[in-house]
Design a protein around this motif. Structure first.
Motif, PDB file in Angstrom:
ATOM      1  N   GLN B  30      28.262  32.869  37.716  1.00 23.28           N
ATOM      2  CA  GLN B  30      29.323  33.640  38.369  1.00 23.28           C
ATOM      3  C   GLN B  30      29.940  32.832  39.519  1.00 23.28           C
ATOM      4  O   GLN B  30      31.157  32.770  39.665  1.00 23.28           O
ATOM      5  CB  GLN B  30      28.739  34.941  38.899  1.00 23.28           C
ATOM      6  CG  GLN B  30      29.787  35.960  39.271  1.00 23.28           C
ATOM      7  CD  GLN B  30      29.161  37.264  39.753  1.00 23.28           C
ATOM      8  OE1 GLN B  30      27.953  37.358  39.871  1.00 23.28           O
ATOM      9  NE2 GLN B  30      29.974  38.241  40.019  1.00 23.28           N
ATOM     10  N   GLU B  35      33.776  33.988  39.796  1.00 27.59           N
ATOM     11  CA  GLU B  35      33.976  35.395  39.453  1.00 27.59           C
ATOM     12  C   GLU B  35      33.830  36.307  40.661  1.00 27.59           C
ATOM     13  O   GLU B  35      34.352  37.395  40.692  1.00 27.59           O
ATOM     14  CB  GLU B  35      32.987  35.814  38.364  1.00 27.59           C
ATOM     15  CG  GLU B  35      33.409  35.343  36.978  1.00 27.59           C
ATOM     16  CD  GLU B  35      32.357  35.659  35.923  1.00 27.59           C
ATOM     17  OE1 GLU B  35      31.569  36.588  36.126  1.00 27.59           O
ATOM     18  OE2 GLU B  35      32.335  34.942  34.918  1.00 27.59           O
ATOM     19  N   GLY B  36      33.080  35.790  41.702  1.00 26.06           N
ATOM     20  CA  GLY B  36      32.852  36.605  42.885  1.00 26.06           C
ATOM     21  C   GLY B  36      34.061  36.651  43.787  1.00 26.06           C
ATOM     22  O   GLY B  36      34.126  37.461  44.698  1.00 26.06           O
ATOM     23  N   GLU B  37      35.030  35.760  43.552  1.00 33.35           N
ATOM     24  CA  GLU B  37      36.206  35.697  44.410  1.00 33.35           C
ATOM     25  C   GLU B  37      37.314  36.583  43.857  1.00 33.35           C
ATOM     26  O   GLU B  37      37.378  36.823  42.657  1.00 33.35           O
ATOM     27  CB  GLU B  37      36.720  34.263  44.484  1.00 33.35           C
ATOM     28  CG  GLU B  37      35.730  33.315  45.134  1.00 33.35           C
ATOM     29  CD  GLU B  37      36.165  31.874  45.006  1.00 33.35           C
ATOM     30  OE1 GLU B  37      37.066  31.594  44.191  1.00 33.35           O
ATOM     31  OE2 GLU B  37      35.621  31.033  45.723  1.00 33.35           O
ATOM     32  N   SER B  38      38.169  37.004  44.777  1.00 33.67           N
ATOM     33  CA  SER B  38      39.302  37.800  44.327  1.00 33.67           C
ATOM     34  C   SER B  38      40.301  36.874  43.645  1.00 33.67           C
ATOM     35  O   SER B  38      40.272  35.659  43.863  1.00 33.67           O
ATOM     36  CB  SER B  38      39.957  38.462  45.531  1.00 33.67           C
ATOM     37  OG  SER B  38      40.588  37.481  46.319  1.00 33.67           O
ATOM     38  N   PRO B  39      41.196  37.431  42.831  1.00 32.99           N
ATOM     39  CA  PRO B  39      42.202  36.581  42.165  1.00 32.99           C
ATOM     40  C   PRO B  39      43.027  35.771  43.159  1.00 32.99           C
ATOM     41  O   PRO B  39      43.362  34.617  42.894  1.00 32.99           O
ATOM     42  CB  PRO B  39      43.074  37.597  41.424  1.00 32.99           C
ATOM     43  CG  PRO B  39      42.205  38.780  41.238  1.00 32.99           C
ATOM     44  CD  PRO B  39      41.279  38.825  42.401  1.00 32.99           C
ATOM     45  N   LEU B  40      43.298  36.389  44.310  1.00 28.12           N
ATOM     46  CA  LEU B  40      44.086  35.678  45.330  1.00 28.12           C
ATOM     47  C   LEU B  40      43.316  34.467  45.853  1.00 28.12           C
ATOM     48  O   LEU B  40      43.862  33.371  45.970  1.00 28.12           O
ATOM     49  CB  LEU B  40      44.419  36.633  46.486  1.00 28.12           C
ATOM     50  CG  LEU B  40      45.200  36.005  47.647  1.00 28.12           C
ATOM     51  CD1 LEU B  40      46.574  35.551  47.174  1.00 28.12           C
ATOM     52  CD2 LEU B  40      45.326  36.971  48.817  1.00 28.12           C
ATOM     53  N   GLN B  41      41.997  34.693  46.128  1.00 27.12           N
ATOM     54  CA  GLN B  41      41.168  33.579  46.613  1.00 27.12           C
ATOM     55  C   GLN B  41      41.079  32.472  45.576  1.00 27.12           C
ATOM     56  O   GLN B  41      41.117  31.291  45.909  1.00 27.12           O
ATOM     57  CB  GLN B  41      39.757  34.085  46.944  1.00 27.12           C
ATOM     58  CG  GLN B  41      39.670  34.786  48.282  1.00 27.12           C
ATOM     59  CD  GLN B  41      38.294  35.395  48.492  1.00 27.12           C
ATOM     60  OE1 GLN B  41      37.711  35.955  47.578  1.00 27.12           O
ATOM     61  NE2 GLN B  41      37.785  35.276  49.702  1.00 27.12           N
ATOM     62  N   GLN B  42      40.966  32.880  44.324  1.00 29.88           N
ATOM     63  CA  GLN B  42      40.902  31.879  43.245  1.00 29.88           C
ATOM     64  C   GLN B  42      42.176  31.052  43.189  1.00 29.88           C
ATOM     65  O   GLN B  42      42.149  29.837  43.009  1.00 29.88           O
ATOM     66  CB  GLN B  42      40.687  32.573  41.903  1.00 29.88           C
ATOM     67  CG  GLN B  42      39.243  32.969  41.665  1.00 29.88           C
ATOM     68  CD  GLN B  42      39.056  33.589  40.293  1.00 29.88           C
ATOM     69  OE1 GLN B  42      39.665  33.161  39.323  1.00 29.88           O
ATOM     70  NE2 GLN B  42      38.250  34.621  40.226  1.00 29.88           N
ATOM     71  N   ARG B  43      43.314  31.739  43.350  1.00 30.11           N
ATOM     72  CA  ARG B  43      44.607  31.030  43.324  1.00 30.11           C
ATOM     73  C   ARG B  43      44.722  30.061  44.488  1.00 30.11           C
ATOM     74  O   ARG B  43      45.197  28.940  44.338  1.00 30.11           O
ATOM     75  CB  ARG B  43      45.771  32.038  43.362  1.00 30.11           C
ATOM     76  CG  ARG B  43      46.178  32.506  41.969  1.00 30.11           C
ATOM     77  CD  ARG B  43      47.457  33.279  42.026  1.00 30.11           C
ATOM     78  NE  ARG B  43      48.559  32.499  42.573  1.00 30.11           N
ATOM     79  CZ  ARG B  43      49.684  33.006  43.020  1.00 30.11           C
ATOM     80  NH1 ARG B  43      49.861  34.303  43.000  1.00 30.11           N
ATOM     81  NH2 ARG B  43      50.656  32.247  43.472  1.00 30.11           N
TER      82      ARG B  43
END
Lengths: 85, 181
Positions: B30, B35-43
Motif C-alpha cells: 500500500q 494507496e494511503g495518500e489522497s489523489p491530490l497528494q499522489q498528483r
C-alpha cells in the motif's frame, strides 16, 4: 574404511585453487592497467616569428572562442517550459 | 491451570505472528503504491518527481556546457601564455597583455565559482521533498534563475574581454613583429 568424502573435498580444493588463480590474474591485470601511462594533455604548440604566424594564431583563438556560446547559460535553459511546468 | 495459561500464551503468540505476516506485506504494498495518500497528494508527488527529473537533466546539460566552456577558455589562455612567453623572451613589451590576461583569468575563475554556486542551488532544489517543495520551490528556483543570469553575464563578459582586450593586445603586438619572409 575409505572416506567417501575425499573425492568431494579434492574437487572443492581444485575449484578453490582455480578461483584463487583467476582472482590473482585479474588483480594482476588491474595492476597492469593502473601502471599504464596516463593520457597526457596535448602540448600547446605556439611558434610565432612573424606577423603571419600571429594571424594564424588569432584565427585559431577566434575559432575556439566561436565554438562556444554564452547562450548555453541563457534564461530559457531553466524556464518553466524547460522544466515541464 | 498453569499449562492452560501457557497454551493460551502460545496460541496468542502464534495468532499475533500470523497477523503480522499477513498485514505487513499488504501495508508495504500500500505504501509503495501510494494507496494511503489522497489523489491530490499522489498528483503532487508525481508532478514533483517529474520536475526533479527535469532539473537533474538540466544539471547534466549545464555541466557539459560548463566543461566545454572551461576547456576552451583554458586552451585559449594557454596559447596566449605561450605567445606571451615567446615574445617576452625576444624582448618585446608584453606587459599590457600580461596584465590583461591576469584579469581574464580572474573572470574565468569568477565564472567557475558562480557556476558552482548555481549548481549547488539546483541540487538544493532537487533534494526537497514534495511537502518542502510546496513551500520553497518558487523562491529557490527564482534564486537559481538569478544565478543563471549572472553566469550568462560572466560568459558574455569573458567573450567580450577576449574580443575587445586580449585580441586587441595581440593585434598591437603584431605591429611590432616583422613582416612574413
Amino acid at each position: 574404511m575409505k572416506d567417501k568424502r575425499a573425492p568431494l573435498a579434492g574437487a572443492l580444493l581444485a575449484v578453490l585453487i582455480a578461483a584463487t588463480a583467476v582472482f590473482a590474474s585479474s588483480c594482476g591485470e588491474k595492476q597492469e592497467r593502473k601502471e599504464e601511462p596516463a593520457v597526457e594533455e596535448p602540448v600547446v604548440q605556439v611558434e610565432v616569428t612573424d606577423r603571419s604566424d600571429l594571424d594564424s594564431l588569432l584565427q585559431d583563438l577566434d575559432a575556439s572562442m566561436n565554438s562556444i556560446s554564452a547562450d548555453d547559460f541563457s534564461d530559457s535553459q531553466l524556464s518553466d517550459a524547460e522544466l515541464g511546468l | 491451570m498453569r499449562k492452560r495459561t501457557q497454551g493460551m500464551v502460545l496460541v496468542a503468540g502464534l495468532v499475533a505472528l500470523l497477523v503480522a505476516l499477513t498485514v505487513s506485506p499488504a501495508m508495504a504494498q500500500q505504501e509503495q503504491s501510494g494507496e494511503g495518500e489522497s489523489p491530490l497528494q499522489q498528483r503532487i508527488q508525481q508532478r514533483w518527481e517529474m520536475v526533479k527529473q527535469r532539473i537533474e537533466l538540466a544539471i547534466t546539460r549545464f555541466n557539459n556546457n560548463k566543461e566545454r566552456h572551461i576547456k576552451v577558455y583554458n586552451q585559449v589562455k594557454a596559447k596566449v601564455e605561450k605567445l606571451l612567453q615567446q615574445l617576452k623572451d625576444k624582448g618585446y613589451d608584453v606587459s599590457k597583455l600580461e596584465s590583461d590576461l591576469a584579469t581574464w583569468d580572474q573572470m574565468i575563475r569568477k565564472f567557475a565559482q558562480d557556476y558552482a554556486d548555481f549548481i549547488r542551488k539546483l541540487e538544493e532544489i532537487v533534494a526537497l521533498t514534495p511537502e518542502q517543495a510546496q513551500g520553497s520551490y518558487a523562491s529557490l528556483i527564482k534564486e537559481a534563475r538569478q544565478m543563471l543570469q549572472t553566469i550568462h553575464q560572466d560568459a558574455l563578459n569573458i567573450r567580450l574581454y577576449y574580443q575587445q582586450t586580449i585580441r586587441a593586445d595581440i593585434q598591437e603586438l603584431r605591429a611590432q613583429l616583422p613582416e612574413a619572409a
